[in-house]
Design an enzyme around this catalytic site. Structure first.
Site, PDB file in Angstrom:
ATOM      1  N   SER A  55      28.275  49.180  36.972  1.00 28.72           N
ATOM      2  CA  SER A  55      29.455  49.728  36.759  1.00 28.72           C
ATOM      3  C   SER A  55      28.916  51.527  36.375  1.00 28.72           C
ATOM      4  CB  SER A  55      30.376  49.256  36.573  1.00 28.72           C
ATOM      5  OG  SER A  55      30.716  49.350  35.282  1.00 28.72           O
ATOM      6  N   HIS A 101      28.640  47.339  44.366  1.00 27.19           N
ATOM      7  CA  HIS A 101      29.707  47.190  43.314  1.00 27.19           C
ATOM      8  C   HIS A 101      31.004  46.624  43.845  1.00 27.19           C
ATOM      9  CE1 HIS A 101      32.205  49.644  40.220  1.00 27.19           C
ATOM     10  NE2 HIS A 101      31.809  48.429  39.526  1.00 27.19           N
ATOM     11  N   GLU A 119      31.242  49.459  47.072  1.00 27.39           N
ATOM     12  CA  GLU A 119      30.392  50.859  46.721  1.00 27.39           C
ATOM     13  C   GLU A 119      28.472  50.391  47.164  1.00 27.39           C
ATOM     14  OE1 GLU A 119      32.383  54.294  43.381  1.00 27.39           O
ATOM     15  OE2 GLU A 119      31.293  51.926  42.791  1.00 27.39           O
ATOM     16  N   ASN A 170      34.204  54.867  39.606  1.00 24.98           N
ATOM     17  CA  ASN A 170      34.808  54.871  38.097  1.00 24.98           C
ATOM     18  C   ASN A 170      34.853  56.603  37.962  1.00 24.98           C
ATOM     19  OD1 ASN A 170      35.387  52.711  37.239  1.00 24.98           O
ATOM     20  ND2 ASN A 170      33.263  51.934  37.013  1.00 24.98           N
TER      21      ASN A 170
HETATM   22  N1  3HC Z   1      41.961  34.233  45.930  1.00 24.75           N
HETATM   23  C1  3HC Z   1      42.614  35.093  47.218  1.00 24.75           C
HETATM   24  N2  3HC Z   1      43.648  35.225  47.158  1.00 24.75           N
HETATM   25  C2  3HC Z   1      43.613  35.189  46.055  1.00 24.75           C
HETATM   26  C3  3HC Z   1      43.357  35.184  44.820  1.00 24.75           C
HETATM   27  C4  3HC Z   1      42.089  34.938  45.155  1.00 24.75           C
HETATM   28  N3  3HC Z   1      41.620  34.549  43.559  1.00 24.75           N
HETATM   29  N4  3HC Z   1      44.074  35.753  43.446  1.00 24.75           N
HETATM   30  C5  3HC Z   1      45.684  35.957  44.253  1.00 24.75           C
HETATM   31  N5  3HC Z   1      45.095  35.806  45.185  1.00 24.75           N
HETATM   32  C6  3HC Z   1      46.571  36.102  46.153  1.00 24.75           C
HETATM   33  C7  3HC Z   1      47.890  35.577  45.880  1.00 24.75           C
HETATM   34  O1  3HC Z   1      47.969  33.959  45.806  1.00 24.75           O
HETATM   35  C8  3HC Z   1      48.751  36.346  46.410  1.00 24.75           C
HETATM   36  O2  3HC Z   1      48.820  36.164  47.124  1.00 24.75           O
HETATM   37  P1  3HC Z   1      51.291  36.445  47.362  1.00 24.75           P
HETATM   38  O3  3HC Z   1      51.456  37.017  46.974  1.00 24.75           O
HETATM   39  O4  3HC Z   1      51.257  35.340  48.290  1.00 24.75           O
HETATM   40  O5  3HC Z   1      51.081  35.273  46.502  1.00 24.75           O
HETATM   41  C9  3HC Z   1      48.381  38.038  46.350  1.00 24.75           C
HETATM   42  O6  3HC Z   1      46.405  37.673  46.069  1.00 24.75           O
HETATM   43  C10 3HC Z   1      48.639  38.730  45.598  1.00 24.75           C
HETATM   44  O7  3HC Z   1      48.520  38.637  43.956  1.00 24.75           O
HETATM   45  P2  3HC Z   1      50.004  39.252  42.753  1.00 24.75           P
HETATM   46  O8  3HC Z   1      51.357  38.918  43.792  1.00 24.75           O
HETATM   47  O9  3HC Z   1      48.990  39.062  42.160  1.00 24.75           O
HETATM   48  O10 3HC Z   1      49.095  40.771  43.614  1.00 24.75           O
HETATM   49  P3  3HC Z   1      49.332  42.371  43.583  1.00 24.75           P
HETATM   50  O11 3HC Z   1      50.548  42.523  44.796  1.00 24.75           O
HETATM   51  O12 3HC Z   1      50.117  42.454  41.982  1.00 24.75           O
HETATM   52  O13 3HC Z   1      48.164  43.064  43.707  1.00 24.75           O
HETATM   53  C11 3HC Z   1      46.396  43.923  42.647  1.00 24.75           C
HETATM   54  C12 3HC Z   1      47.873  42.711  42.806  1.00 24.75           C
HETATM   55  C13 3HC Z   1      45.698  43.466  43.923  1.00 24.75           C
HETATM   56  C14 3HC Z   1      45.486  43.922  41.579  1.00 24.75           C
HETATM   57  C15 3HC Z   1      46.551  45.191  42.657  1.00 24.75           C
HETATM   58  O14 3HC Z   1      48.091  45.640  41.506  1.00 24.75           O
HETATM   59  C16 3HC Z   1      45.788  46.413  42.576  1.00 24.75           C
HETATM   60  O15 3HC Z   1      45.256  46.894  43.633  1.00 24.75           O
HETATM   61  N6  3HC Z   1      46.095  47.118  40.815  1.00 24.75           N
HETATM   62  C17 3HC Z   1      44.850  48.068  40.709  1.00 24.75           C
HETATM   63  C18 3HC Z   1      43.838  46.903  40.939  1.00 24.75           C
HETATM   64  C19 3HC Z   1      42.398  48.176  40.946  1.00 24.75           C
HETATM   65  O16 3HC Z   1      42.496  49.300  40.197  1.00 24.75           O
HETATM   66  N7  3HC Z   1      41.189  47.557  40.491  1.00 24.75           N
HETATM   67  C20 3HC Z   1      40.055  48.457  40.035  1.00 24.75           C
HETATM   68  C21 3HC Z   1      40.209  48.621  38.865  1.00 24.75           C
HETATM   69  S1  3HC Z   1      38.334  49.467  38.572  1.00 24.75           S
HETATM   70  C22 3HC Z   1      36.712  48.286  38.391  1.00 24.75           C
HETATM   71  O17 3HC Z   1      36.948  47.212  38.805  1.00 24.75           O
HETATM   72  C23 3HC Z   1      35.986  48.648  38.265  1.00 24.75           C
HETATM   73  C24 3HC Z   1      34.837  48.556  37.550  1.00 24.75           C
HETATM   74  O18 3HC Z   1      33.804  48.438  37.481  1.00 24.75           O
HETATM   75  C25 3HC Z   1      35.907  48.166  36.610  1.00 24.75           C
END
Ligand code: 3HC
Length: 285
Positions: free
Chosen positions: A119, A140, A152, A190
């Site tokens: 990243s 990414h 990305e 980022n």
């Molecule tokens: N594989 C497949 N499905 C999965 C899974 C996996 N490993 N883990 C969980 N799931 C499923 C769950 O079973 C759940 O299904 P259900 O609702 O039917 O039970 C579903 O996915 C969603 O689970 P959650 O209830 O935990 O999900 P939320 O609706 O609360 O969403 C989230 C979680 C997607 C993480 C959401 O909160 C989100 O989009 N948050 C923001 C995350 C973000 O911005 N990430 C980017 C970070 S920056 C980055 O990564 C860059 C790096 O370089 C720093």
């Protein structure tokens, strides 16, 4: 060039997710970890995740078994010798990544594409460490990998068009949406997200509002899925600080400088969910 065999270096949070989505999409995946214990742990975690999805009725048992049969782990980089694509997802260390790319270049077949999930490190430096710079690029992924739709696709000034095309097709094949970016520190997401997270810490440090109210405000006021402090704890405070430092080093703009509170929390080992405490406290799993 058809990609069939995929190698992933690292089976942590990001690498494990990349192994999961690739195997579920039908690719043969071999991951490399530092020792036997980490290989065992990586496979156990992947099995647990897929079994959890079966238990929830989100995946059928045969699809789980097929995906598990398509994944394997090793401790030897040399075992990646039949890969068409390798995605490196190790810790963010430029020197280690450059060295790994030089080794991969010697091990992998001439047609293989070498990608990094970095990243914040410099993709061009990794490309320049190989004799196939045209076949090196960034892929990414975002955390949590199985749930986040974006990848990305990062091209350097050395990346061939055919490499970008093959990698972009593979990203679509694993069910993700590709966007293209140039190899410029922090790429698109980022570059915009990190200053926002750092500003959230600054306003909290300045006493504007509580953590909970800042999170609620951004969630409900902007429709974001998580507030900035919940997201900081998910991403990891150490990761955020590292990315911010690299960005500050590159652009020399004050808005990328890590705020004092972030530095101190990292020093104190309060790194977010992974340590059980960050801005919030998490129950032990
Ligand atoms: N594989 C497949 N499905 C999965 C899974 C996996 N490993 N883990 C969980 N799931 C499923 C769950 O079973 C759940 O299904 P259900 O609702 O039917 O039970 C579903 O996915 C969603 O689970 P959650 O209830 O935990 O999900 P939320 O609706 O609360 O969403 C989230 C979680 C997607 C993480 C959401 O909160 C989100 O989009 N948050 C923001 C995350 C973000 O911005 N990430 C980017 C970070 S920056 C980055 O990564 C860059 C790096 O370089 C720093």
């Amino acid at each position: 060039m058809a990609i069939k065999n995929v190698g992933v270096i690292g089976c942590g949070l990001m690498g494990g997710g990349i192994v999961q989505v690739s195997a579920q999409a039908g690719f043969q995946v071999l991951f490399v970890e530092a020792n036997d214990e980490l290989v065992k742990r990586g496979l156990a975690k992947l099995r647990e995740t897929l079994e959890g999805l079966v238990a929830k009725g989100k995946l059928d048992a045969k699809a789980k078994d097929d995906a598990l049969a398509r994944m394997a782990g090793t401790t030897r980089l040399d075992d990646l010798k039949s890969c068409d694509l390798v995605v490196e997802a190790m810790t963010e260390n430029q020197a280690l990544k450059n060295e790994t790319f030089a080794k991969l270049d010697r091990i992998c077949p001439p047609h293989a594409i070498l990608a990094t999930n970095t990243s914040s490190c410099n993709v061009t430096a990794m490309a320049a460490a190989t004799r196939r710079p045209g076949q090196v690029l960034g892929l990414h992924f975002f955390n949590p990998v199985p749930l986040m739709k974006l990848v990305e696709v990062v091209r350097t000034i050395l990346t061939d068009e055919a490499t970008v095309k093959a990698a972009t097709d593979w990203v679509s094949a694993v069910g993700k949406t590709p966007v293209q970016a140039k190899d410029s520190t922090a790429f698109i997401v980022n570059r915009l997200l990190v200053p926002y997270l750092l500003d959230a810490i600054r306003v909290y440090e300045g006493g504007l509002a509580t953590l909970e109210d800042i999170d609620a405000a951004m969630k409900l006021g902007c429709g974001y899925p998580m507030g900035p402090f919940t997201l900081l704890d998910l991403v990891g405070l150490d990761t955020t600080m590292y990315v911010a430092e690299v960005m500050f080093e590159e652009f020399r703009e004050p808005r990328y400088a890590p705020p004092p509170l972030l530095k101190r929390m990292v020093m104190a080992g309060q790194l977010g969910r992974k340590t059980g405490k960050g801005f919030y406290t998490y129950a032990a799993r």
